[in-house]
Design a protein around this motif. Sequence first.
Motif, PDB file in Angstrom:
ATOM      1  N   ARG A  42       1.067  -1.404   0.095  1.00 48.02           N
ATOM      2  CA  ARG A  42       0.430  -0.341  -0.453  1.00 48.02           C
ATOM      3  C   ARG A  42       0.893   1.714   0.029  1.00 48.02           C
ATOM      4  O   ARG A  42       0.606   1.976  -0.819  1.00 48.02           O
ATOM      5  N   ASP A  43       2.029   1.523   0.921  1.00 47.71           N
ATOM      6  CA  ASP A  43       2.874   2.734   0.966  1.00 47.71           C
ATOM      7  C   ASP A  43       3.881   2.188   0.641  1.00 47.71           C
ATOM      8  O   ASP A  43       4.567   0.899   1.088  1.00 47.71           O
ATOM      9  N   VAL A  44       4.942   2.698  -0.410  1.00 47.54           N
ATOM     10  CA  VAL A  44       6.345   2.843  -1.092  1.00 47.54           C
ATOM     11  C   VAL A  44       7.791   3.384   0.304  1.00 47.54           C
ATOM     12  O   VAL A  44       7.018   4.664   0.821  1.00 47.54           O
ATOM     13  N   PRO A  45       8.284   2.980   1.300  1.00 51.84           N
ATOM     14  CA  PRO A  45       9.002   3.900   1.830  1.00 51.84           C
ATOM     15  C   PRO A  45       9.570   5.563   1.248  1.00 51.84           C
ATOM     16  O   PRO A  45       9.800   4.819  -0.656  1.00 51.84           O
ATOM     17  N   ILE A  46       8.936   6.445   1.754  1.00 51.98           N
ATOM     18  CA  ILE A  46       9.668   7.237   0.963  1.00 51.98           C
ATOM     19  C   ILE A  46      10.260   8.089   1.491  1.00 51.98           C
ATOM     20  O   ILE A  46      11.289   8.737   1.534  1.00 51.98           O
ATOM     21  N   ASP A  47      11.643   7.438   2.671  1.00 51.90           N
ATOM     22  CA  ASP A  47      12.566   7.364   3.391  1.00 51.90           C
ATOM     23  C   ASP A  47      13.878   7.586   3.506  1.00 51.90           C
ATOM     24  O   ASP A  47      15.138   7.552   3.341  1.00 51.90           O
ATOM     25  N   LEU A  48      13.794   6.418   2.093  1.00 52.60           N
ATOM     26  CA  LEU A  48      14.900   5.580   1.704  1.00 52.60           C
ATOM     27  C   LEU A  48      15.654   7.058   0.655  1.00 52.60           C
ATOM     28  O   LEU A  48      15.186   7.590  -0.605  1.00 52.60           O
ATOM     29  N   PRO A  49      16.942   7.129   1.392  1.00 51.41           N
ATOM     30  CA  PRO A  49      17.610   8.403   0.397  1.00 51.41           C
ATOM     31  C   PRO A  49      18.066   7.840  -1.220  1.00 51.41           C
ATOM     32  O   PRO A  49      19.754   7.985  -1.435  1.00 51.41           O
ATOM     33  N   VAL A  50      17.291   7.623  -2.073  1.00 50.28           N
ATOM     34  CA  VAL A  50      17.280   7.614  -3.234  1.00 50.28           C
ATOM     35  C   VAL A  50      16.271   7.953  -4.086  1.00 50.28           C
ATOM     36  O   VAL A  50      16.078   8.826  -3.742  1.00 50.28           O
ATOM     37  N   TYR A  68      17.803   4.256 -10.813  1.00 52.72           N
ATOM     38  CA  TYR A  68      17.766   4.656  -8.546  1.00 52.72           C
ATOM     39  C   TYR A  68      19.430   5.204  -8.671  1.00 52.72           C
ATOM     40  O   TYR A  68      19.938   4.426  -9.241  1.00 52.72           O
ATOM     41  N   ALA A  69      20.018   6.316  -8.093  1.00 58.60           N
ATOM     42  CA  ALA A  69      20.610   6.080  -7.661  1.00 58.60           C
ATOM     43  C   ALA A  69      20.688   7.393  -6.040  1.00 58.60           C
ATOM     44  O   ALA A  69      20.217   7.661  -5.616  1.00 58.60           O
ATOM     45  N   PRO A  70      21.746   6.631  -5.327  1.00 57.78           N
ATOM     46  CA  PRO A  70      21.802   7.156  -3.699  1.00 57.78           C
ATOM     47  C   PRO A  70      21.943   8.708  -3.877  1.00 57.78           C
ATOM     48  O   PRO A  70      22.621   9.539  -4.726  1.00 57.78           O
ATOM     49  N   ALA A  71      20.695   9.146  -2.931  1.00 61.55           N
ATOM     50  CA  ALA A  71      20.541  10.390  -3.175  1.00 61.55           C
ATOM     51  C   ALA A  71      22.495  11.390  -2.824  1.00 61.55           C
ATOM     52  O   ALA A  71      22.281  12.598  -2.907  1.00 61.55           O
ATOM     53  N   ASN A  72      22.449  10.745  -1.714  1.00 60.65           N
ATOM     54  CA  ASN A  72      23.607  11.457  -0.773  1.00 60.65           C
ATOM     55  C   ASN A  72      24.988  11.020  -0.986  1.00 60.65           C
ATOM     56  O   ASN A  72      26.226  11.014  -0.732  1.00 60.65           O
ATOM     57  N   HIS A  73      24.853  10.559  -2.236  1.00 63.43           N
ATOM     58  CA  HIS A  73      26.644   9.051  -3.021  1.00 63.43           C
ATOM     59  C   HIS A  73      27.525  10.403  -3.610  1.00 63.43           C
ATOM     60  O   HIS A  73      26.811  10.751  -5.068  1.00 63.43           O
ATOM     61  N   GLY A 110      19.511   1.584  -2.502  1.00 66.73           N
ATOM     62  CA  GLY A 110      19.698   2.410  -1.533  1.00 66.73           C
ATOM     63  C   GLY A 110      21.059   1.844  -0.195  1.00 66.73           C
ATOM     64  O   GLY A 110      21.737   2.333   0.386  1.00 66.73           O
ATOM     65  N   GLU A 111      20.898   0.490   0.084  1.00 66.97           N
ATOM     66  CA  GLU A 111      21.258  -0.426   1.008  1.00 66.97           C
ATOM     67  C   GLU A 111      22.880  -1.065  -0.281  1.00 66.97           C
ATOM     68  O   GLU A 111      23.672  -1.398   0.595  1.00 66.97           O
ATOM     69  N   LEU A 112      22.664  -1.817  -1.691  1.00 67.26           N
ATOM     70  CA  LEU A 112      24.432  -1.892  -1.651  1.00 67.26           C
ATOM     71  C   LEU A 112      25.254  -1.038  -1.300  1.00 67.26           C
ATOM     72  O   LEU A 112      26.447  -1.893  -1.073  1.00 67.26           O
TER      73      LEU A 112
END
Length: 335
Positions: A42-50, A68-73, A110-112
Amino acid sequence: MSSSSSSPAPPHVVEDCLGIVQLLSDGTVTRSGDYSSISLMRDVPIDLPVQWKDVVYDAGRGLRLRMYAPANHGGEEGKLPVLVYFHGGGFCIASFELPNFHAGALRLAGELPAVVLSADYRLAPEHRLPAAYEDAVAVLSWLRGQAAAAADPWLAASADFERVFVCGDSCGGNIAHHLTVGCGSGDIALDAARLAGCVMLWPYFGGEARMPSEAPPPPPEGDASPSAMGITLFDQMWRLALPAGATRDHPAANPFGPESPPLDGVAFPPVLIVDPELDVLRDRVADYAARLEAMGKRVELVKFEGQGHGFFVLDPMSEASGELVRVVRRFVHAG
């Protein structure tokens, strides 16, 4: 005296796949966007820094992928591996846009961490195999162009084209196999990019001879529709996806079938295969891994106890899915 003319009977449903795809007797196909028969988030996580965006990789066919790319990299942290991901769905259903696939790609990126390219492709039965393989090759062709020209700023900033991994779940794992074979045999050129590995999550293979875990279930009572993630559904999807008249020993389904090319001389990169304990295809997947290993390929087979086919897709935020991400991370960042 009277006469009557009989009109032909209207087309009837020959195959009904989860209420999403229906093949009619006249060869036409009806397709629904209602995926309520499948467990979707129902809800896709929106707090992942991607960060993510959609890109067209084949303008002629209007085919897209989601990047998709990590936003803080930052660039000073070094370039990231590229994970080219193909979604499951028996070659017949689904899209990267479904919330479960989107959430899984967010988590992988985000996690790799990694640059994840989650690609759509033409679906059967409107487009039977090898259409999906042709589209997957087009994805790699697009990536090859990006590696040469660095046209997309996200890829130019973050992507390490020396570390490209093909990956997919279920039929996406099947696609990853065929891409790996194409690259290893020289039929697919990557030029400025390099295939560093292959990740297959419960790959969707088949064969006319049953493996022990593929024993058909007893006849259903009442509703005779295929059960979720069972061999009846998988057989139906092969009927819809393979070329008309082909059996499950077709090279698309069975890598070791009577007409499949030998793999002994094909150069494989390291391969990671995830084989859930409760998957009805578990014996076939384990046999595939054992055969590759016997040929001298570098294969890591990871079993997931208590899990079934598609567990990462069905619940990408679960504890088991977190462990899967850690397994993929070790493999992708192993050097």
